[in-house]
Design a protein around this motif. Structure first.
Motif, PDB file in Angstrom:
ATOM      1  N   ASN A   1       5.257  19.239  15.405  1.00  0.00           N
ATOM      2  CA  ASN A   1       4.378  19.079  14.426  1.00  0.00           C
ATOM      3  C   ASN A   1       4.800  19.089  13.195  1.00  0.00           C
ATOM      4  N   PHE A   2       5.885  19.590  12.936  1.00  0.00           N
ATOM      5  CA  PHE A   2       6.587  19.365  11.508  1.00  0.00           C
ATOM      6  C   PHE A   2       7.205  18.014  11.584  1.00  0.00           C
ATOM      7  N   ARG A   3       7.647  17.392  12.551  1.00  0.00           N
ATOM      8  CA  ARG A   3       8.092  16.145  12.586  1.00  0.00           C
ATOM      9  C   ARG A   3       7.028  14.796  12.251  1.00  0.00           C
ATOM     10  N   ALA A   4       5.899  15.275  13.034  1.00  0.00           N
ATOM     11  CA  ALA A   4       4.741  14.640  12.740  1.00  0.00           C
ATOM     12  C   ALA A   4       4.114  14.485  11.412  1.00  0.00           C
ATOM     13  N   ASP A   5       4.232  15.692  10.762  1.00  0.00           N
ATOM     14  CA  ASP A   5       3.563  15.862   9.583  1.00  0.00           C
ATOM     15  C   ASP A   5       4.704  15.242   8.538  1.00  0.00           C
ATOM     16  N   ALA A   6       5.827  15.418   8.545  1.00  0.00           N
ATOM     17  CA  ALA A   6       6.942  14.855   7.707  1.00  0.00           C
ATOM     18  C   ALA A   6       6.754  13.388   7.489  1.00  0.00           C
ATOM     19  N   PHE A   7       6.062  12.613   8.611  1.00  0.00           N
ATOM     20  CA  PHE A   7       5.805  11.385   8.544  1.00  0.00           C
ATOM     21  C   PHE A   7       4.790  10.964   7.780  1.00  0.00           C
ATOM     22  N   THR A   8       3.717  11.987   7.772  1.00  0.00           N
ATOM     23  CA  THR A   8       2.504  11.574   7.219  1.00  0.00           C
ATOM     24  C   THR A   8       2.360  12.211   5.622  1.00  0.00           C
ATOM     25  N   TYR A   9       2.356  13.404   5.591  1.00  0.00           N
ATOM     26  CA  TYR A   9       1.830  14.082   4.330  1.00  0.00           C
ATOM     27  C   TYR A   9       2.729  15.026   3.857  1.00  0.00           C
ATOM     28  N   THR A  10       4.012  15.248   4.493  1.00  0.00           N
ATOM     29  CA  THR A  10       4.633  16.557   3.945  1.00  0.00           C
ATOM     30  C   THR A  10       5.251  16.434   2.725  1.00  0.00           C
ATOM     31  N   ASN A  11       5.844  15.229   2.526  1.00  0.00           N
ATOM     32  CA  ASN A  11       6.318  15.083   1.167  1.00  0.00           C
ATOM     33  C   ASN A  11       5.105  14.531   0.147  1.00  0.00           C
ATOM     34  N   LEU A  12       5.402  15.326  -1.286  1.00  0.00           N
ATOM     35  CA  LEU A  12       4.424  15.081  -2.361  1.00  0.00           C
ATOM     36  C   LEU A  12       4.816  13.784  -2.824  1.00  0.00           C
ATOM     37  N   CYS A  13       3.955  13.086  -3.593  1.00  0.00           N
ATOM     38  CA  CYS A  13       4.117  11.968  -4.191  1.00  0.00           C
ATOM     39  C   CYS A  13       5.030  12.062  -5.141  1.00  0.00           C
ATOM     40  N   ASN A  14       5.774  10.774  -5.559  1.00  0.00           N
ATOM     41  CA  ASN A  14       6.391  10.953  -6.900  1.00  0.00           C
ATOM     42  C   ASN A  14       5.511  10.637  -8.036  1.00  0.00           C
ATOM     43  N   SER A  15       6.092  11.057  -9.305  1.00  0.00           N
ATOM     44  CA  SER A  15       5.313  10.884 -10.456  1.00  0.00           C
ATOM     45  C   SER A  15       5.081   9.636 -10.751  1.00  0.00           C
ATOM     46  N   SER A  16       5.848   8.402 -10.340  1.00  0.00           N
ATOM     47  CA  SER A  16       5.270   7.026 -10.213  1.00  0.00           C
ATOM     48  C   SER A  16       4.251   6.485  -9.668  1.00  0.00           C
ATOM     49  N   ASP A  17       3.797   7.197  -8.611  1.00  0.00           N
ATOM     50  CA  ASP A  17       2.795   6.758  -7.868  1.00  0.00           C
ATOM     51  C   ASP A  17       1.536   7.112  -8.333  1.00  0.00           C
ATOM     52  N   SER A  18       0.463   6.409  -8.291  1.00  0.00           N
ATOM     53  CA  SER A  18      -0.893   6.397  -8.821  1.00  0.00           C
ATOM     54  C   SER A  18      -1.918   5.855  -7.964  1.00  0.00           C
ATOM     55  N   PHE A  19      -3.225   6.369  -7.848  1.00  0.00           N
ATOM     56  CA  PHE A  19      -4.299   5.641  -7.279  1.00  0.00           C
ATOM     57  C   PHE A  19      -5.718   5.962  -7.914  1.00  0.00           C
ATOM     58  N   ASN A  20      -6.491   4.948  -7.717  1.00  0.00           N
ATOM     59  CA  ASN A  20      -7.623   4.840  -8.122  1.00  0.00           C
ATOM     60  C   ASN A  20      -8.555   5.063  -7.037  1.00  0.00           C
ATOM     61  N   ILE A  21      -9.675   6.179  -7.411  1.00  0.00           N
ATOM     62  CA  ILE A  21     -10.382   6.363  -6.216  1.00  0.00           C
ATOM     63  C   ILE A  21     -11.950   6.439  -6.727  1.00  0.00           C
ATOM     64  N   THR A  22     -12.767   6.294  -5.550  1.00  0.00           N
ATOM     65  CA  THR A  22     -14.173   6.276  -5.802  1.00  0.00           C
ATOM     66  C   THR A  22     -14.809   7.262  -4.890  1.00  0.00           C
ATOM     67  N   ILE A  23     -15.522   8.103  -5.281  1.00  0.00           N
ATOM     68  CA  ILE A  23     -16.400   9.184  -4.618  1.00  0.00           C
ATOM     69  C   ILE A  23     -17.900   8.876  -4.657  1.00  0.00           C
ATOM     70  N   GLY A  24     -18.294   8.737  -3.519  1.00  0.00           N
ATOM     71  CA  GLY A  24     -19.863   8.899  -3.339  1.00  0.00           C
ATOM     72  C   GLY A  24     -20.568  10.102  -3.202  1.00  0.00           C
ATOM     73  N   VAL A  25     -21.796  10.373  -4.029  1.00  0.00           N
ATOM     74  CA  VAL A  25     -22.103  11.801  -4.137  1.00  0.00           C
ATOM     75  C   VAL A  25     -23.629  11.566  -3.851  1.00  0.00           C
ATOM     76  N   LEU A  26     -23.786  12.537  -2.660  1.00  0.00           N
ATOM     77  CA  LEU A  26     -25.506  12.553  -2.199  1.00  0.00           C
ATOM     78  C   LEU A  26     -26.212  13.596  -2.836  1.00  0.00           C
ATOM     79  N   LEU A  27     -27.162  13.420  -3.589  1.00  0.00           N
ATOM     80  CA  LEU A  27     -27.682  14.324  -4.437  1.00  0.00           C
ATOM     81  C   LEU A  27     -29.039  14.698  -4.077  1.00  0.00           C
TER      82      LEU A  27
END
Length: 922
Positions: free
Chosen positions: A67-93
């Motif tokens: 699992n450690f090996r698989a995780d290392a490939f997907t999300y173990t390492n945190l992003c660099n400070s240069s990475d950036s994302f714009n996200i949209t979230i839908g909210v059901l009220l």
């Protein structure tokens, strides 16, 4: 190090999946088991603990490496400070269909969610200079959809499908409530869209149970497995709601516990897990949960009849808001409460507080979050925190969130608002941890989330729910304020156990209602009757020599002072009001002063007369008449009146409610109290001075005439009075024992002091009047009481007046001649003659005693009249008689018979024969 850390993390996750207990986490039990299992389970397989620990260690290690090996490939390492994302979230009220102004309504919760999303957007985009936040998200947008109250599953499904099928949404926030979230999860399960819930706590939403085994999401799955792979919940599950309440009862010594729940999966799950916790915590009497129909009155009657008959120490109610409020109302109407009661859902709601008011006092209940959390899991300054918006120093993360929400909305956030924020934290964590907005990567990051936050620890279980978040148990105090009683690491108050009954919550002030107070009133009446009768007796016999010599006017004034002291007990009860507080110092002050001062003044008059009887001082100049003494009495009253007036003006006694038990007002009582004891000390000091003066005057008049002196009686009366006073003050000051005990002691010693004084001082006077001793009482002046055997009877004095020598010789000669004449006579005739002579002597003795008595009365009358009228001539006569008797050294019973020229002829003296019986005479 990375390998060791990862292995430990995966072992913890695997143990949780297997149902193994882990320190600091609740134990997951097999959903099919009615009792806690003796081993662990995996699906439907059941293993013993020993076998599981030995056989699963190596597979767990290998699983960790892989699992450690698989995780290392997907999300173990945190992003660099240069990475950036714009996200949209839908909210059901759940915005429509309910009153948005009603606290706790679905529309109210929708408003809270909107508020949270708006200022969370500001946190992400504007940032916080004191916090790192989520640096990879540059822009976050929210789009909203109204699903009504959430009860219309068709509407919820349609709105959810619109959002989950739209590739523009990275996440979808589920609507409030477990039912609406379950409908949304079913609608979204076929889409690769992560659904995050901040308001669903039902076990059935996340797990496949026997009850929902054939429902959507559980088909083909075994009981106990995850229901929806793309659903993540940020709040604690219902199964953990009531465990803290069960624990608090056990810690406080409860042995019996009862449960009741409404007929819903959400509430029944609460009580099922709480009953298992009760078994593990060692409760000896566990009453199974009663399923309540809140709309049926008969169901309520059955529930309360069962509780009243079985009398459990703890009652746990797994209910929703309506049933919670009605249970409290029914309990009050039936005057029923156990030692501890915990109800779910409604606790912490401002709407419930508005509806029930102080009837909520001491009721406990669980909440998901409280801004006063000080536990380490609520701190975002931890290095384990990926999302850090409230990590500035000097302020706790929960307080920081509470302040931000308050500034934005104008009201404090509920735990549902905090749950919505926790859901957004989870989404931000997934992006930051996966460094991607891909569905699979973010889902893997959420499954591995372990985030300390303002909300507490957010950590995923195998079911996709938050397994590490501890519920917070609140209890209302006597002021209807929410206080944290569990967990102990963040409590703001110790649990109140046992809680006060309904009757104990009310202070019913009732004066003279207790048996002790009624007994006191009876004693005061008896004392008053005794004092009034004594005063009437003295007035009736005021002309009797024994009474007249006591100065009747001042005795009556002194008895009036005693009456005031006696009545002061009525103003010193166990309960007080403004009238008793105002009257107490006046009755005591005036009573003691009028009681002591008149006695001291009359004794001072006696002392002054006999001190000046040999002095060339005019008695009129001494001003010893009653009017003059009354003026002196007024002067002696002046300090008391000044102190009382100043006391009443500056710092009067006022009603003060004492609270020996702040949570049980029924034990309150009202006392009279000043801000400073200075005036009371001044008054007591003056009383002490008066008593010392009285004791000194009593000693100084010990050599006065018997009819006027009272030194012996006064000494005994003062001794008894002072002893009672000292003991009373000591006991009251020590405050040892109950109030009732001190009250009884106070009444008893005041009564003893009054009776001791009256019996000691006035008892002999009453005896003298009733036994007629006063009619022959001696009034001679004495210089030494030891010189007289009985100073109260002149004819029995050891200083019997001597018959002159010439008369004695003549009498002896007559007796001799009669003896010679009797010689030769018949003995019987002699006996008759002797008897006749003896009878004549008896008559003579009686006549002489009468003359002496008349002489005594004339002397007494003369002395008293001259003293009262201040006649100088009579005083000079007393002085001359006193000088003559002193110069001769004779008894005060001898009368001087000097001639006018000063010669001292040998005047005949009369000897008073002592009566003897005929037998003794013969």
């Amino acid at each position: 190090l990375l390998l060791a850390f990862k292995f430990a993390r995966l072992r913890r996750q695997a143990c949780a999946d297997l149902g193994a207990p882990i320190i600091g986490r609740k134990e997951t039990t097999h959903p099919n088991a009615s009792q806690p299992p003796t081993g662990y389970f995996l699906g439907d397989e059941h293993f013993s603990p020993a076998v599981t620990r030995r056989t699963m260690l190596l597979p767990l290690l290998l699983l960790g490496l892989g699992n450690f090996r698989a995780d290392a490939f997907t999300y173990t390492n945190l992003c660099n400070s240069s990475d950036s994302f714009n996200i949209t979230i839908g909210v059901l009220l759940t915005e429509s269909g309910s009153d948005p102004t009603t606290d706790g309504s679905r529309a109210w919760r929708a408003t809270e969610t909107r508020n949270v999303t708006n200022f969370f957007k500001g946190l992400v985009e504007e940032g916080n200079p004191n916090a790192t936040g989520v640096y990879v998200i540059d822009e976050i947008n929210f789009e909203y959809a109204d699903v009504g109250t959430g009860s219309n599953s068709t509407l919820v499904t349609a709105k959810t499908v619109e959002m989950c099928s739209n590739p523009n949404y990275d996440f979808v926030i589920a609507p409030f409530s477990s039912g609406a979230t379950q409908t949304a999860a079913i609608a979204c399960m076929s889409y690769d869209k992560i659904l995050i819930s901040g308001g669903a706590a039902s076990e059935a939403v996340y797990s496949c149970l026997e009850e929902n085994q054939n429902s959507a999401g559980c088909s083909g799955k075994v009981v106990g497995t995850r229901r929806f792979d793309n659903l993540f919940g940020a709040i604690s599950l219902s199964s953990s709601y009531m465990e803290p309440a069960v624990t608090v009862g056990a810690l406080n010594g409860a042995s019996s516990i009862a449960f009741f729940n409404e007929a819903s999966l959400f509430t029944s799950t609460m009580c099922d897990q709480a009953q298992r916790a009760a078994v593990q915590l060692g409760y000896t009497n566990i009453i199974p949960s009663y399923t309540l129909d809140r709309t049926d009155d008969a169901s309520w009657n059955t529930l309360f009849n069962d509780l009243e008959n079985k009398k459990p120490d703890v009652v746990i109610g797994c209910v929703l808001t309506a049933a919670c409020e009605r249970w409290i109302q029914e309990a009050e109407s039936r005057n029923y409460l156990p030692n501890f009661v915990a109800l779910s859902v409604c606790i912490g709601s401002s709407g419930t507080v508005a509806a029930l008011g102080n009837r909520l006092n001491f009721i406990a209940g669980p909440v998901q979050w409280d801004s006063r959390c000080t536990d380490a899991s609520c701190s975002e300054r931890s290095t384990l925190a990926v999302v850090r918006y409230y990590n500035q120093s000097g302020i706790l993360a929960p307080v920081a969130f509470n302040n931000e929400y308050l500034n934005y909305s104008g009201i404090n956030p509920s735990y549902q608002a905090a749950g919505s924020q926790a859901a957004l934290y989870s989404a931000a964590y997934a992006v930051q941890r996966a460094c991607s907005t891909g569905y699979r990567n973010m889902l893997a990051a959420l499954d591995d989330i372990s985030q300390p936050s303002f909300f507490g620890r957010i950590e995923a279980s195998r079911l996709g729910a938050n397994q590490a978040k501890q519920m917070i148990l609140l209890q209302y105090n006597q002021y209807t304020e929410e206080q944290i009683i569990a967990p102990l690491s963040t409590n703001t108050m110790r649990a109140i156990y046992p809680i006060p009954t309904w009757d104990e919550r009310v202070y019913n002030k009732c004066m003279y209602c207790l048996e002790e107070e009624r007994g006191m009133i009876g004693i005061v009446v008896v004392n008053s009757v005794m004092l009034l009768c004594l005063a009437g007796f003295i007035i009736a016999y005021r002309n009797h020599p024994a009474i007249k010599a006591t100065s009747v006017t001042f005795v009556i004034i002194s008895l009036f002072g005693l009456l005031c002291i006696n009545l002061s007990m009525v103003t010193w009860p166990l309960e007080n009001d403004a009238a008793t507080c105002a009257a107490l110092p006046w009755l005591v002050g005036i009573g003691v002063t009028l009681f002591v001062s008149p006695i001291a003044l009359k004794m001072w008059r006696i002392k002054t007369i006999f001190d000046n009887i040999d002095q060339p001082v005019k008695i009129t100049s001494l001003k010893l008449d009653d009017i003059s003494l009354l003026k002196r009495l007024a002067i002696m009253m002046l300090p008391t009146l000044i102190i009382l007036v100043l006391w009443q003006t500056i710092d009067p006694l006022s009603e003060v409610v004492e609270q020996p038990d702040p949570i049980r007002p029924s034990k309150n009582y009202t006392i009279c109290k000043s801000e400073t004891p200075a005036f009371a000390i001044l008054l007591l000091s003056y009383f002490l001075l008066l008593l010392v003066v009285l004791a000194g005057l009593s000693f100084a008049t010990r050599k006065a005439w018997n009819k006027f002196k009272e030194s012996q009686q006064m000494a005994f009366a003062l001794y008894g009075f002072i002893v009672c006073t000292v003991v009373l003050v000591a006991l009251q000051a020590s405050e040892q024992g109950s109030r009732e005990y001190l009250f009884v002691v106070r009444v008893a010693f005041i009564t003893i002091a009054i009776w001791t004084w009256c019996v000691s001082l006035y008892g002999p006077k009453i005896w003298a009047v009733c036994s007629r001793e006063g009619e022959t009482a001696d009034t001679i002046m004495i210089s030494n009481a030891d010189n007289l055997k009985r100073p109260t009877a002149l004819h029995q004095s050891s200083h019997t007046p001597q018959i002159p020598k010439k008369l004695r010789e003549m009498k002896e000669a007559e007796d001799n001649s009669q003896a010679e004449a009797m010689e030769g006579k018949d003995p019987k005739q002699q006996a008759v003659e002797y008897e006749a002579k003896y009878t004549a002597l008896q008559h003579e003795n009686v006549e002489l005693a009468g003359k002496i008595k008349l002489l005594e009365e004339r002397i007494i009358k003369l002395v008293e009249e001259k003293v009262d009228a201040m006649n100088e001539s009579s005083v000079e006569l007393i002085r001359s008689r006193h000088k003559i008797m002193t110069s001769r050294g004779a008894s005060k019973a001898n009368l001087d018979m000097r001639s006018p020229k000063g010669a001292s002829p040998k005047s005949p003296k009369i000897k008073v024969p002592t009566p003897k019986s005929p037998v003794a005479r013969n």
